[in-house]
Design a protein around this motif. Structure first.
Motif, mmCIF file in Angstrom:
data_model
loop_
_atom_site.group_PDB
_atom_site.id
_atom_site.type_symbol
_atom_site.label_atom_id
_atom_site.label_comp_id
_atom_site.label_asym_id
_atom_site.label_seq_id
_atom_site.Cartn_x
_atom_site.Cartn_y
_atom_site.Cartn_z
ATOM 1 N N THR A 214 0.864 -1.182 0.000
ATOM 2 C CA THR A 214 0.000 0.000 0.000
ATOM 3 C C THR A 214 0.899 1.229 0.000
ATOM 4 O O THR A 214 1.860 1.299 0.755
ATOM 5 N N MET A 215 0.573 2.190 -0.870
ATOM 6 C CA MET A 215 1.362 3.414 -0.961
ATOM 7 C C MET A 215 0.566 4.583 -0.415
ATOM 8 O O MET A 215 -0.647 4.687 -0.634
ATOM 9 N N TYR A 258 -2.582 6.341 -12.936
ATOM 10 C CA TYR A 258 -2.332 5.053 -12.287
ATOM 11 C C TYR A 258 -3.627 4.252 -12.265
ATOM 12 O O TYR A 258 -4.695 4.789 -11.952
ATOM 13 N N GLN A 260 -5.010 2.007 -10.374
ATOM 14 C CA GLN A 260 -5.723 1.798 -9.107
ATOM 15 C C GLN A 260 -6.167 3.135 -8.521
ATOM 16 O O GLN A 260 -5.399 4.088 -8.495
ATOM 17 N N ASN A 286 -1.069 -1.223 -4.264
ATOM 18 C CA ASN A 286 0.071 -1.339 -5.172
ATOM 19 C C ASN A 286 0.390 -2.823 -5.400
ATOM 20 O O ASN A 286 1.473 -3.303 -5.059
ATOM 21 N N LYS A 289 3.537 -3.738 -7.369
ATOM 22 C CA LYS A 289 4.768 -3.096 -6.890
ATOM 23 C C LYS A 289 5.325 -2.091 -7.900
ATOM 24 O O LYS A 289 6.523 -1.899 -8.027
ATOM 25 N N LEU A 291 4.635 1.236 -7.936
ATOM 26 C CA LEU A 291 4.992 2.468 -7.244
ATOM 27 C C LEU A 291 6.066 2.191 -6.203
ATOM 28 O O LEU A 291 6.085 1.126 -5.587
#
Length: 391
Positions: A214-215, A258, A260, A286, A289, A291
């Motif tokens: 998670t970003m 992006y 998502q 994410n 992966k 980001l």
């Protein structure tokens, strides 16, 4: 004696020719139709359409992994091994670094020996206690010796506990010589090399481990934007309002969106006095992966308008920070009108005041128009304009 001035014959002939040519031009001009410069200019005209539109507010953001862990040594020593490389993905529990542990192993061995000695003392004190107890029970000796034996036994037991604690501490230090990943994630830069002396007092971490499942995207709003944000969504508190905020998008550095969508999770408690802004945090999944911590982008906060007037930006012009269009009346005369905007995108302005649906505007070529000028409308359908550049 008077001097005469003679006019040369060639000059008179040339003058006659010039006069004749001028008269001929005059006659020709009088008999021809007016030139195109006297006709009203032909310009494209469009009826202003109304359409449902989603507009976006954009805010610059920086990205960080949900967990960013500074990996620091908890014991001093020489860096013996580096098990990973920069940028590698590691799982929780995977070895990262090894600090030379010879000193700590010897300390542990000494602590274990002290434990054994303390255990022997406890056993000896227990034997003395067991030997004296029946003698006191049979009144062979006084209970003073028994009390002394009990005190010795308690002291030996306490010494054993202390020795075990020291051994446990030594064991922990030995464990600290092997540094493992606390979470799964990506390894950052590693400023140290094998053989470097590292320790708890080192200002620089061995590396930074980023968990990027998670970003977090951090962005800021100015005070006017924040007030408008609070007034836009239902709820008594900020927490309640955040639940009513739609999902946000992330525009990457290459201007791609992006895939998502994210959710705004929190707002910091106070404004930054130096910047006059308050920070928000949005979370984005994410799974691939893609980001990484340190990425930058723009948060796009959507706002839906069920019906809004759509005006191409090429049909507008600006005067003193105000946006204008040229409207066309039934006599094909133009008049400039200021418009109020509720949003925009790359091609269009979305108007909430100044125009009405179906009102005619000049689509392009407004640079040389003047107030009240007459034009020849060249009708362009709004559908063709919106089809060429979809909203």
């Amino acid at each position: 004696m008077k001097t005469r001035t003679h006019t040369p014959l060639m000059s008179l002939s040339a003058l006659a020719l010039i006069v004749s040519f001028t008269l001929l031009q005059s006659c020709t001009s009088g008999s021809a139709n007016p030139g195109p410069q006297n006709q009203p200019p032909a310009l494209p005209v469009m009826a202003v359409p109304i359409s449902p539109v989603t507009v976006y507010q954009e805010f610059s953001s920086s990205l960080e992994g949900k967990v960013n862990v500074e990996i620091r040594p908890q014991v001093d020593g020489y860096l013996e091994k580096i098990y990973v490389d920069e940028g590698a993905y590691v799982t929780a529990g995977q070895p990262l670094f090894k600090i030379n542990g010879q000193l700590y192993n010897e300390t542990l061995n000494n602590a274990k020996a002290n434990v054994l000695a303390a255990q022997a003392n406890v056993q000896k004190a227990q034997v003395d206690l067991d030997r004296l107890q029946p003698l006191v029970d049979n009144a062979v000796i006084s209970d003073v010796q028994l009390k002394t034996a009990k005190a010795n036994y308690n002291a030996a037991t306490a010494a054993l506990a202390q020795a075990r604690a020291m051994a446990g501490n030594a064991q922990i230090n030995v464990g600290y010589t092997l540094i493992k990943a606390p979470v799964s994630g990506y390894i950052g830069s590693i400023p140290f090399k094998t053989g470097s002396l590292v320790g708890r007092g080192e200002a620089q971490p061995l590396t930074v481990l980023s968990q990027v499942n998670t970003m977090y995207a951090y962005f800021s709003m100015s005070e006017p934007d924040f007030i408008a944000f609070k007034n836009k969504y239902a709820g008594e508190t900020i927490e309640q309002k955040l639940k009513n905020v739609p999902s946000v998008e992330l525009l990457l550095a290459d201007n791609t969106v992006y895939p998502q969508q994210g959710t705004i999770e929190l707002v910091q408690g106070q404004f930054d006095k130096t910047m006059g802004a308050i920070t928000f945090r949005a979370a984005f999944p994410n799974p691939n992966k893609v980001l990484r911590s340190g990425n930058t982008g723009k948060i796009r906060l959507p706002q839906l308008f069920n019906q809004v007037l759509v005006v191409p930006q090429e049909a507008t012009f600006e005067i003193q920070d105000k946006v204008f269009v040229f409207t066309v009346d039934n006599n094909n005369k133009v008049a400039s009108k200021p418009i109020s905007l509720s949003g925009k995108n790359s091609y269009y302005y979305f108007v909430n005041k100044g125009l009405s649906s179906g009102e005619k505007i000049v689509l392009s070529g407004t640079g040389n128009l003047k107030e009240g000028a007459q034009i020849q409308p060249q009708w362009v359908s709004a559908d063709s304009v919106l089809k060429a550049n979809p909203i």
